[in-house]
Design a protein around this motif. Structure first.
Motif, PDB file in Angstrom:
ATOM      1  N   ALA A  54     -19.865  27.175  80.563  1.00  0.00           N
ATOM      2  CA  ALA A  54     -21.179  28.095  81.004  1.00  0.00           C
ATOM      3  C   ALA A  54     -21.556  29.092  79.897  1.00  0.00           C
ATOM      4  CB  ALA A  54     -22.306  27.812  82.134  1.00  0.00           C
ATOM      5  N   LEU A  55     -20.718  30.043  80.040  1.00  0.00           N
ATOM      6  CA  LEU A  55     -20.966  31.183  79.203  1.00  0.00           C
ATOM      7  C   LEU A  55     -20.638  30.536  77.859  1.00  0.00           C
ATOM      8  CD1 LEU A  55     -18.912  33.608  81.191  1.00  0.00           C
ATOM      9  CD2 LEU A  55     -21.532  33.756  81.015  1.00  0.00           C
ATOM     10  N   VAL A  56     -19.761  29.616  77.508  1.00  0.00           N
ATOM     11  CA  VAL A  56     -20.015  29.463  75.891  1.00  0.00           C
ATOM     12  C   VAL A  56     -20.637  28.140  75.673  1.00  0.00           C
ATOM     13  CG1 VAL A  56     -18.095  27.872  74.200  1.00  0.00           C
ATOM     14  CG2 VAL A  56     -17.060  29.074  75.926  1.00  0.00           C
ATOM     15  N   PHE A  57     -21.561  27.954  76.126  1.00  0.00           N
ATOM     16  CA  PHE A  57     -22.857  26.592  75.652  1.00  0.00           C
ATOM     17  C   PHE A  57     -23.869  27.622  75.491  1.00  0.00           C
ATOM     18  CE2 PHE A  57     -26.204  24.285  76.705  1.00  0.00           C
ATOM     19  CZ  PHE A  57     -25.900  23.095  76.265  1.00  0.00           C
ATOM     20  N   LEU A  62     -17.768  22.286  72.109  1.00  0.00           N
ATOM     21  CA  LEU A  62     -16.487  22.455  72.575  1.00  0.00           C
ATOM     22  C   LEU A  62     -16.690  23.346  73.465  1.00  0.00           C
ATOM     23  CD1 LEU A  62     -15.144  24.325  69.551  1.00  0.00           C
ATOM     24  CD2 LEU A  62     -14.541  21.884  70.758  1.00  0.00           C
ATOM     25  N   SER A  63     -17.783  23.561  74.427  1.00  0.00           N
ATOM     26  CA  SER A  63     -17.832  23.868  75.868  1.00  0.00           C
ATOM     27  C   SER A  63     -17.809  23.277  76.768  1.00  0.00           C
ATOM     28  CB  SER A  63     -19.146  25.149  75.666  1.00  0.00           C
ATOM     29  OG  SER A  63     -20.003  23.954  75.983  1.00  0.00           O
ATOM     30  N   LEU A  64     -17.681  21.534  76.158  1.00  0.00           N
ATOM     31  CA  LEU A  64     -18.214  20.350  77.103  1.00  0.00           C
ATOM     32  C   LEU A  64     -16.836  19.628  77.374  1.00  0.00           C
ATOM     33  CD1 LEU A  64     -21.196  18.639  75.820  1.00  0.00           C
ATOM     34  CD2 LEU A  64     -21.154  20.110  77.633  1.00  0.00           C
ATOM     35  N   VAL A  65     -15.480  20.303  76.471  1.00  0.00           N
ATOM     36  CA  VAL A  65     -14.286  19.699  76.512  1.00  0.00           C
ATOM     37  C   VAL A  65     -14.122  19.895  78.124  1.00  0.00           C
ATOM     38  CG1 VAL A  65     -12.189  19.225  75.522  1.00  0.00           C
ATOM     39  CG2 VAL A  65     -14.118  19.266  74.217  1.00  0.00           C
ATOM     40  N   PRO A  66     -13.660  21.292  78.052  1.00  0.00           N
ATOM     41  CA  PRO A  66     -12.904  21.556  79.049  1.00  0.00           C
ATOM     42  C   PRO A  66     -13.721  20.773  80.755  1.00  0.00           C
ATOM     43  CG  PRO A  66     -13.288  23.186  78.121  1.00  0.00           C
ATOM     44  CD  PRO A  66     -13.947  22.492  77.325  1.00  0.00           C
ATOM     45  N   MET A  67     -15.111  20.955  80.730  1.00  0.00           N
ATOM     46  CA  MET A  67     -15.898  20.315  81.901  1.00  0.00           C
ATOM     47  C   MET A  67     -15.446  18.743  81.786  1.00  0.00           C
ATOM     48  SD  MET A  67     -17.465  22.977  82.514  1.00  0.00           S
ATOM     49  CE  MET A  67     -18.966  21.541  84.185  1.00  0.00           C
ATOM     50  N   LEU A  68     -14.661  17.633  80.905  1.00  0.00           N
ATOM     51  CA  LEU A  68     -14.796  16.609  81.112  1.00  0.00           C
ATOM     52  C   LEU A  68     -13.361  16.723  81.812  1.00  0.00           C
ATOM     53  CD1 LEU A  68     -15.815  15.385  77.545  1.00  0.00           C
ATOM     54  CD2 LEU A  68     -17.200  15.000  80.300  1.00  0.00           C
ATOM     55  N   LEU A  69     -12.718  17.788  81.092  1.00  0.00           N
ATOM     56  CA  LEU A  69     -10.622  17.661  81.997  1.00  0.00           C
ATOM     57  C   LEU A  69     -11.148  18.047  83.460  1.00  0.00           C
ATOM     58  CD1 LEU A  69      -9.345  18.433  78.443  1.00  0.00           C
ATOM     59  CD2 LEU A  69      -9.445  16.274  78.872  1.00  0.00           C
ATOM     60  N   CYS A  70     -11.211  18.922  82.725  1.00  0.00           N
ATOM     61  CA  CYS A  70     -11.136  19.755  84.423  1.00  0.00           C
ATOM     62  C   CYS A  70     -12.506  20.108  84.959  1.00  0.00           C
ATOM     63  CB  CYS A  70     -10.092  20.927  84.268  1.00  0.00           C
ATOM     64  SG  CYS A  70      -9.735  21.837  85.796  1.00  0.00           S
TER      65      CYS A  70
END
Length: 184
Positions: free
Chosen positions: A130-133, A112-120
C-alpha cells in the motif's frame, strides 16, 4: 571526489532540476520522495520477514519476500540515491529515472506493488504494498499537472459566441432573453 561532495552534489542537482520542472507544488515533490524512501525501507524489512518464513516451512511467501526486497532496493535507488552513494551505477539509474516523465514512475510503482500481494497476502505485505501504491498515486497526481487559474477555467466554461455553437453545445438564449423563460 569525496563522499561529502557526492552527497552535496546529489542534493544540489536534485533541488535545481526539480525547481525548474513543471511547477509542481513542493509538498508533492518532497512528499512523494519521502513516502517512496519510507516505502522502500518498509519493503526491505517486510521482504526479510517474509523470506524468514522459510524457517517455518512457509514457502509461499518466500517469492513474495524476494520481490519485496527487490522492490525496496529499486525504490531506494530511485527516490533516495544518496543512501546508495557507495554503489556507482545507482546514480546512473537514478539519473535515467529523473529524466523520465512522472507517469512512468506512477505506472511502475502501482504495477509492481501488486505483485507481492498476489504472491503472499498478509498484513505486512498489505502495508508495504500500500505504501508503494500510494507513492505511485502521488506520482500520478504530479503527472496530471498544475490546476488552471480561475480565469482560464472561466474562459473555457463560458461560450465564445452564439453563432457557431458546436453540436451538443449549450445555448445561451434562455438566459439572455427573459421573454423566452418567463411563464405565459
Amino acid at each position: 571526489m569525496s563522499m561529502g561532495d557526492k552527497v552535496t552534489n546529489l542534493w544540489k542537482r536534485a533541488s535545481d532540476e526539480e525547481e525548474n520542472r513543471d511547477e509542481i507544488p513542493w509538498h508533492l515533490k518532497y512528499g512523494s520522495r519521502t513516502l517512496g524512501t519510507f516505502a522502500g525501507i518498509v519493503n526491505l524489512f517486510t521482504g526479510i520477514w517474509n523470506g524468514l518464513g522459510l524457517i517455518f516451512l512457509n514457502t509461499d511467501c518466500l517469492f513474495g519476500g524476494i520481490i519485496q526486497l527487490l522492490l525496496g532496493l529499486l525504490l531506494i535507488a530511485l527516490e533516495a540515491p544518496f543512501l546508495c552513494v557507495f554503489i556507482d551505477y545507482m546514480q546512473k539509474v537514478s539519473d535515467v529515472a529523473e529524466n523520465k516523465p512522472y507517469w512512468t514512475r506512477a505506472v511502475l510503482y502501482a504495477g509492481l506493488s501488486l505483485v507481492p500481494m498476489l504472491l503472499c497476502f498478509g498484513p505486512s505485505t498489505l502495508i508495504a504494498s500500500a505504501l508503494v501504491f500510494c507513492t505511485g498515486l502521488l506520482y500520478g497526481l504530479m503527472s496530471v499537472g498544475k490546476k488552471g487559474s480561475r480565469e482560464d477555467m472561466g474562459a473555457i466554461a463560458s461560450p465564445v459566441d452564439n453563432v457557431s455553437q458546436p453540436m451538443g453545445g449549450h445555448h445561451t438564449t434562455l438566459m439572455e432573453d427573459p421573454d423566452v423563460w418567463r411563464p405565459t
